[in-house]
Motif scaffolding. Structure first.
Motif, PDB file in Angstrom:
ATOM      1  N   THR A  66       0.851  -1.183   0.000  1.00  0.00           N
ATOM      2  CA  THR A  66       0.000   0.000   0.000  1.00  0.00           C
ATOM      3  C   THR A  66       0.884   1.230   0.000  1.00  0.00           C
ATOM      4  OG1 THR A  66      -1.728  -1.120   1.282  1.00  0.00           O
ATOM      5  CG2 THR A  66      -1.791   1.287   1.241  1.00  0.00           C
ATOM      6  N   SER A  99      -2.789  -5.892   2.167  1.00  0.00           N
ATOM      7  CA  SER A  99      -1.732  -4.968   2.573  1.00  0.00           C
ATOM      8  C   SER A  99      -2.320  -3.921   3.526  1.00  0.00           C
ATOM      9  CB  SER A  99      -1.058  -4.315   1.357  1.00  0.00           C
ATOM     10  OG  SER A  99      -1.986  -3.590   0.588  1.00  0.00           O
ATOM     11  N   LYS A 110      -3.777   0.546  -2.705  1.00  0.00           N
ATOM     12  CA  LYS A 110      -3.377  -0.845  -2.500  1.00  0.00           C
ATOM     13  C   LYS A 110      -2.971  -1.404  -3.855  1.00  0.00           C
ATOM     14  CE  LYS A 110      -5.817  -2.241   1.599  1.00  0.00           C
ATOM     15  NZ  LYS A 110      -6.188  -3.493   2.251  1.00  0.00           N
TER      16      LYS A 110
END
Length: 162
Positions: A66, A99, A110
């Motif tokens: 991310t 993530s 993301k």
């Protein structure tokens, strides 16, 4: 070429400040990055540049990640992930999905790995965006070696009549 002077010249270009995060075997890992850019809308791609000498370079490979765009009030988080321990800092996380996201980030992207490219002493990680969100906040900036806010640039532009 004098690398110190080159770094100072690069510093004349204000950038946003992001923290790239991912899950590792233990918990959450991350690194502060200001080399971030959009690449493509179709497919939706973004790029971050990571120094090969960092642990993050090897830890990030083949992992979903991310990109958290920090807000003006998240400077301590930037320093924490740049390797400067911030005593008493409590980071709130959204751990859902593949993530982690820093709660309160101005925006997040993301990503799943798309491609990597060797780039001298760095590697360019290109991610395909799988999810994103944004909020209306002032972003944290980095200019001439100092942290600041997008509000600084808006106020400066208003003063100059731009």
């Amino acid at each position: 070429m004098d690398s110190k002077l080159l770094r100072q010249a690069f510093g004349k270009f204000p950038t946003g400040v992001t923290v790239v995060t991912w899950f590792d075997e233990e918990d959450i890992n991350g690194i502060t990055v200001n080399s971030f850019t959009s690449v493509s809308l179709d497919p939706p791609l973004v790029l971050v540049s990571i120094d090969k000498t960092t642990n993050s370079y090897t830890q990030m490979q083949n992992k979903n990640f991310t990109i958290n765009v920090l807000t003006a009030d998240q400077e301590a988080i930037a320093w924490q992930f740049a390797g400067r321990q911030q005593e008493g800092l409590n980071i709130e996380w959204n751990r859902e999905g593949d993530s982690p996201v820093i709660q309160g980030a101005g925006a997040y992207f993301k990503c799943k790995p798309w491609q990597t490219y060797d780039a001298g002493d760095h590697v360019l990680f290109i991610g395909e965006i799988t999810e994103f969100d944004r909020q209306d906040t002032d972003s944290l900036t980095f200019f001439e070696g100092k942290m600041g806010s997008t509000k600084n640039y808006v106020n400066l532009a208003a003063i100059k009549g731009v």
